[in-house]
Design an enzyme around this catalytic site. Structure first.
Site, PDB file in Angstrom:
ATOM      1  N   LYS A 112      -0.648   5.919  -0.615  1.00 17.57           N
ATOM      2  CA  LYS A 112      -0.032   4.765  -1.273  1.00 17.57           C
ATOM      3  C   LYS A 112       0.639   5.189  -2.582  1.00 17.57           C
ATOM      4  CE  LYS A 112      -3.647   1.676   0.639  1.00 17.57           C
ATOM      5  NZ  LYS A 112      -4.634   0.613   0.293  1.00 17.57           N
ATOM      6  N   TYR A 120      -0.303  -5.454   7.002  1.00 17.01           N
ATOM      7  CA  TYR A 120      -1.443  -6.188   6.449  1.00 17.01           C
ATOM      8  C   TYR A 120      -1.436  -7.630   6.960  1.00 17.01           C
ATOM      9  CZ  TYR A 120      -2.727  -2.409   3.204  1.00 17.01           C
ATOM     10  OH  TYR A 120      -3.159  -1.222   2.646  1.00 17.01           O
ATOM     11  N   ASN A 152      -6.350   1.883  -4.219  1.00 15.98           N
ATOM     12  CA  ASN A 152      -7.323   2.827  -3.679  1.00 15.98           C
ATOM     13  C   ASN A 152      -6.712   4.030  -2.959  1.00 15.98           C
ATOM     14  OD1 ASN A 152      -6.498   1.378  -1.500  1.00 15.98           O
ATOM     15  ND2 ASN A 152      -8.462   0.383  -1.111  1.00 15.98           N
ATOM     16  N   HIS A 200      -4.594   4.657   2.717  1.00 17.45           N
ATOM     17  CA  HIS A 200      -4.911   3.769   3.832  1.00 17.45           C
ATOM     18  C   HIS A 200      -5.275   4.618   5.031  1.00 17.45           C
ATOM     19  CE1 HIS A 200      -4.633   0.786   7.030  1.00 17.45           C
ATOM     20  NE2 HIS A 200      -3.985   1.723   7.713  1.00 17.45           N
ATOM     21  N   GLU A 230      -0.743   0.036  14.271  1.00 16.98           N
ATOM     22  CA  GLU A 230      -0.166   0.530  13.017  1.00 16.98           C
ATOM     23  C   GLU A 230       0.811   1.675  13.268  1.00 16.98           C
ATOM     24  OE1 GLU A 230      -3.563   1.507  10.597  1.00 16.98           O
ATOM     25  OE2 GLU A 230      -4.136  -0.592  10.337  1.00 16.98           O
TER      26      GLU A 230
HETATM   27  N1  UDP Z   1      -7.300  -5.375  -0.974  1.00 14.31           N
HETATM   28  C1  UDP Z   1      -7.506  -5.851  -2.261  1.00 14.31           C
HETATM   29  N2  UDP Z   1      -8.439  -6.837  -2.466  1.00 14.31           N
HETATM   30  C2  UDP Z   1      -9.185  -7.342  -1.442  1.00 14.31           C
HETATM   31  C3  UDP Z   1      -8.985  -6.846  -0.140  1.00 14.31           C
HETATM   32  C4  UDP Z   1      -8.040  -5.874   0.057  1.00 14.31           C
HETATM   33  O1  UDP Z   1      -6.846  -5.410  -3.204  1.00 14.31           O
HETATM   34  O2  UDP Z   1     -10.030  -8.221  -1.691  1.00 14.31           O
HETATM   35  C5  UDP Z   1      -6.285  -4.327  -0.735  1.00 14.31           C
HETATM   36  C6  UDP Z   1      -6.832  -2.900  -0.864  1.00 14.31           C
HETATM   37  O3  UDP Z   1      -5.797  -2.090  -1.414  1.00 14.31           O
HETATM   38  C7  UDP Z   1      -7.122  -2.557   0.585  1.00 14.31           C
HETATM   39  C8  UDP Z   1      -6.000  -3.262   1.319  1.00 14.31           C
HETATM   40  O4  UDP Z   1      -5.781  -4.464   0.586  1.00 14.31           O
HETATM   41  O5  UDP Z   1      -7.113  -1.150   0.807  1.00 14.31           O
HETATM   42  C9  UDP Z   1      -6.296  -3.574   2.780  1.00 14.31           C
HETATM   43  O6  UDP Z   1      -7.515  -4.276   2.889  1.00 14.31           O
HETATM   44  P1  UDP Z   1      -8.568  -3.949   4.023  1.00 14.31           P
HETATM   45  O7  UDP Z   1      -9.619  -5.000   3.955  1.00 14.31           O
HETATM   46  O8  UDP Z   1      -7.864  -3.761   5.328  1.00 14.31           O
HETATM   47  O9  UDP Z   1      -9.259  -2.569   3.530  1.00 14.31           O
HETATM   48  P2  UDP Z   1      -9.065  -1.042   4.001  1.00 14.31           P
HETATM   49  O10 UDP Z   1      -8.919  -1.044   5.501  1.00 14.31           O
HETATM   50  O11 UDP Z   1      -7.859  -0.517   3.290  1.00 14.31           O
HETATM   51  O12 UDP Z   1     -10.333  -0.347   3.541  1.00 14.31           O
HETATM   52 MG    MG Z   2      -7.791  -2.190   6.795  1.00  9.04          MG
END
Ligand code: UDP
Ligand code: MG
Length: 172
Positions: free
Chosen positions: A12, A52, A126, A129, A140
């Site tokens: 990212k 997303y 974070n 991805h 994806e």
């Molecule tokens: N995210 C966030 N706040 C939240 C949930 C998600 O900022 O409460 C962001 C975060 O960058 C995350 C991304 O949205 O990596 C996608 O969310 P997901 O729940 O799919 O988590 P991941 O699969 O990335 O661990």
């Molecule tokens: Mg995810």
């Protein structure tokens, strides 16, 4: 291979801003997976909403998009690096190296635990991805890559006529 999987990995914009790209690719190389596709992409709103889809209706989606597109870091950083990794248990291996979604809850030795933060808008920056299941990996990968951008035949394709010439697209 017993459990050959494909997974989509995105470095990212915060990864790029922090000059962590080489470091993260090195960490991933410890998983002994193979890269079968890679490119740099400017993330459109449309692509972000597809990627997303499960978060599109959340109140924080606009702020998430501003982060995920790199807009918050300025034009020079409006890009992500995208990879398809292939190998045994690829999805689990990358997720374990990446760590938990919330960087403050992630184990400090993981990528997200070591380098992530929560920004002033509350968005979890974070760094990386990675797909969370074979089903989401397939969805994806098809959203981000064309069949000819991947060096192996990973999902079924079909030929279509485009402006008089033939092109290969995902079958479904
Ligand atoms: N995210 C966030 N706040 C939240 C949930 C998600 O900022 O409460 C962001 C975060 O960058 C995350 C991304 O949205 O990596 C996608 O969310 P997901 O729940 O799919 O988590 P991941 O699969 O990335 O661990
Ligand atoms: Mg995810």
């Amino acid at each position: 291979m017993a459990n050959r999987e494909y997974t989509l990995v995105i470095l990212k914009p915060d990864c790029i801003v922090k000059s962590l790209t080489g470091n993260i690719i090195s960490r991933l190389s410890e998983a002994r997976l193979r890269i079968v596709g890679s490119k740099v992409v400017r993330v459109s709103r449309e692509l972000a909403e597809k990627h997303y889809a499960h978060l599109k209706e959340k109140p924080f989606f606009n702020d998430l998009f501003d982060y995920f597109s790199g807009k918050i870091y300025g034009e020079d950083y409006e890009r992500v690096l995208v990879f398809v990794y292939e190998g045994e248990d690829a999805i689990g291996r990358v997720r374990r190296i990446a760590g938990a979604t919330n960087p403050f809850e992630a184990d400090p030795t993981t990528i997200r635990g070591a380098y992530g933060r929560i920004n002033q808008k509350g968005v979890m920056e974070n760094v990386i991805h990675s797909s969370d299941s074979p089903e989401s990996a397939e969805k994806e990968i098809k959203n981000w890559f064309k069949p000819d951008e991947i060096v192996e035949d990973i999902y079924p394709t079909k030929k279509v006529k485009l402006d008089g010439s033939e092109a290969r697209v995902w079958a479904e």
